[in-house]
Write a protein that holds these residues in place. Structure first.
Motif, PDB file in Angstrom:
ATOM      1  N   ASP A 166      32.664  -4.604  66.058  1.00  0.00           N
ATOM      2  CA  ASP A 166      33.323  -4.812  67.346  1.00  0.00           C
ATOM      3  C   ASP A 166      34.813  -5.140  67.161  1.00  0.00           C
ATOM      4  O   ASP A 166      35.317  -6.149  67.647  1.00  0.00           O
ATOM      5  N   PHE A 167      35.516  -4.276  66.483  1.00  0.00           N
ATOM      6  CA  PHE A 167      36.915  -4.466  66.075  1.00  0.00           C
ATOM      7  C   PHE A 167      37.829  -4.833  67.246  1.00  0.00           C
ATOM      8  O   PHE A 167      38.638  -5.754  67.149  1.00  0.00           O
ATOM      9  N   TYR A 168      37.727  -4.107  68.354  1.00  0.00           N
ATOM     10  CA  TYR A 168      38.619  -4.315  69.492  1.00  0.00           C
ATOM     11  C   TYR A 168      37.992  -5.126  70.617  1.00  0.00           C
ATOM     12  O   TYR A 168      38.683  -5.495  71.566  1.00  0.00           O
ATOM     13  N   GLY A 169      36.688  -5.375  70.555  1.00  0.00           N
ATOM     14  CA  GLY A 169      35.997  -5.856  71.732  1.00  0.00           C
ATOM     15  C   GLY A 169      35.772  -4.680  72.673  1.00  0.00           C
ATOM     16  O   GLY A 169      35.963  -3.521  72.303  1.00  0.00           O
ATOM     17  N   GLN A 170      35.385  -4.946  73.899  1.00  0.00           N
ATOM     18  CA  GLN A 170      35.102  -3.855  74.826  1.00  0.00           C
ATOM     19  C   GLN A 170      36.386  -3.180  75.280  1.00  0.00           C
ATOM     20  O   GLN A 170      37.371  -3.841  75.600  1.00  0.00           O
ATOM     21  N   ILE A 171      36.378  -1.850  75.267  1.00  0.00           N
ATOM     22  CA  ILE A 171      37.508  -1.051  75.732  1.00  0.00           C
ATOM     23  C   ILE A 171      37.059  -0.273  76.958  1.00  0.00           C
ATOM     24  O   ILE A 171      36.051   0.446  76.906  1.00  0.00           O
ATOM     25  N   GLU A 172      37.783  -0.397  78.027  1.00  0.00           N
ATOM     26  CA  GLU A 172      37.418   0.309  79.252  1.00  0.00           C
ATOM     27  C   GLU A 172      38.114   1.664  79.297  1.00  0.00           C
ATOM     28  O   GLU A 172      39.221   1.805  79.787  1.00  0.00           O
ATOM     29  N   ASP A 173      37.457   2.659  78.733  1.00  0.00           N
ATOM     30  CA  ASP A 173      37.963   4.027  78.786  1.00  0.00           C
ATOM     31  C   ASP A 173      36.790   4.990  78.833  1.00  0.00           C
ATOM     32  O   ASP A 173      35.627   4.569  78.832  1.00  0.00           O
ATOM     33  N   GLY A 174      37.075   6.268  78.894  1.00  0.00           N
ATOM     34  CA  GLY A 174      36.022   7.261  79.011  1.00  0.00           C
ATOM     35  C   GLY A 174      35.474   7.742  77.692  1.00  0.00           C
ATOM     36  O   GLY A 174      34.607   8.620  77.669  1.00  0.00           O
ATOM     37  N   VAL A 175      35.963   7.207  76.581  1.00  0.00           N
ATOM     38  CA  VAL A 175      35.505   7.631  75.254  1.00  0.00           C
ATOM     39  C   VAL A 175      34.531   6.621  74.658  1.00  0.00           C
ATOM     40  O   VAL A 175      33.469   6.977  74.155  1.00  0.00           O
ATOM     41  N   ASN A 176      34.897   5.338  74.711  1.00  0.00           N
ATOM     42  CA  ASN A 176      34.061   4.301  74.115  1.00  0.00           C
ATOM     43  C   ASN A 176      32.926   3.848  75.030  1.00  0.00           C
ATOM     44  O   ASN A 176      31.924   3.315  74.557  1.00  0.00           O
ATOM     45  N   GLY A 177      33.080   4.061  76.348  1.00  0.00           N
ATOM     46  CA  GLY A 177      32.059   3.626  77.278  1.00  0.00           C
ATOM     47  C   GLY A 177      31.844   2.126  77.186  1.00  0.00           C
ATOM     48  O   GLY A 177      32.780   1.350  77.015  1.00  0.00           O
ATOM     49  N   ALA A 178      30.580   1.704  77.267  1.00  0.00           N
ATOM     50  CA  ALA A 178      30.250   0.276  77.167  1.00  0.00           C
ATOM     51  C   ALA A 178      29.843  -0.099  75.745  1.00  0.00           C
ATOM     52  O   ALA A 178      29.425  -1.230  75.496  1.00  0.00           O
TER      53      ALA A 178
END
Length: 284
Positions: A166-178
């Protein structure tokens, strides 16, 4: 490279001819010209392009024009190439601590219909970094994205040296999703990269781990050359269709990789069939 007024400038030897020739051939084959972005208008276009690739609103692009401008002013580099339809590919580089003689690639992207543009972009980054005295390039990538793994390890000759949960934590984009953002750290030796083509393990002779991947098939094996670990063909598409199954893949790969990397293994290759090759005592 930008040098602020009053700061001492050091004359460095240029990149080796072989690196320059590789970059020129790659650009010619892809039909592109890689440039450095320095003015605000171009940096704004790069930022919009990155938002398109990561499927975010332009106001929440992975890198805004202001951040990219700071990268350039601090002595880093933003490379790009464009055609009549706009930006085709772009990247941003900064320097790591001086003792490492390394640069860090913050981000790099190309349109889906790449045609070798991404490779040309990376080779331009390589020449620029060598011109500045760097010996290695470092970046992170999602270990589940097989096309990136193949590009980084098999085509460029980088190595995966660290696995971070979990390097970045949650990323809100269309590639990483949830999904959680586990990342491999790639280290690319710039002077003499050594890309290798691998066919994957022979499952008839390899020692197969009793655990199974979410698709029910073997995904971790060992043979005389080291370990092999398989990832799904298209995790990005899987996240859109079945986020739960994608997460199961994440946990399976994490459980396999974390102890192997901790024991001193390095990801030294990736096969067309979707298998990482991990070997011991191969730290970059």
């Amino acid at each position: 490279m930008h040098v602020p007024p009053g700061a001492p400038a050091t004359v460095l030897p240029p990149a080796p001819d072989a690196a320059v020739s590789t970059a020129l051939r790659a650009a010619t084959r892809a039909g592109v010209r890689i440039r450095l972005a320095e003015d605000v208008r171009t940096l704004e276009a790069v930022s919009r392009f990155l938002a398109q690739v990561w499927q975010t609103p332009e106001s929440h692009a992975p890198f805004g024009a202001d951040a990219l401008r700071a990268v350039v002013h601090a002595g880093g580099a933003v490379h790009y190439t464009a055609d009549d339809a706009g930006i085709q590919a772009a990247s941003a580089l900064i320097f790591c601590p001086p003792v490492t003689r390394a640069v860090y690639s913050l981000i790099a992207a190309a349109r889906a219909s790449d045609r070798g543009v991404g490779f040309a972009l990376k080779q331009a980054q390589r020449v620029w970094a060598l011109d500045q005295g760097a010996e290695t390039m470092v970046w992170t990538f999602d270990p589940l994205v097989s096309r990136n793994a193949h590009f980084n390890l098999a085509k460029l000759g980088a190595r995966g040296t660290e696995y971070t949960v979990d390097f970045y934590g949650q990323i809100e984009d269309g590639v990483n999703g949830a999904d959680e953002t586990d990342r491999f750290t790639a280290v690319w030796p710039l002077r003499e990269p050594n890309p290798v083509r691998l066919s994957g393990p022979d499952l008839t002779t390899a020692e197969i781990d009793p655990r199974r991947a979410p698709d029910g098939e073997p995904f971790l094996v060992r043979d005389g050359s080291g370990y092999w670990c398989r990832v799904p063909a298209d995790i990005v598409g899987l996240r859109r269709l079945n986020a739960r199954l994608a997460a199961e893949w994440r946990y399976a790969i994490r459980d396999a990789f974390v102890p192997l990397i901790a024991e001193g293994c390095t990801a030294t290759g990736f096969s067309r069939s979707g298998w990482y090759h991990l070997t011991e005592g191969e730290r970059a």
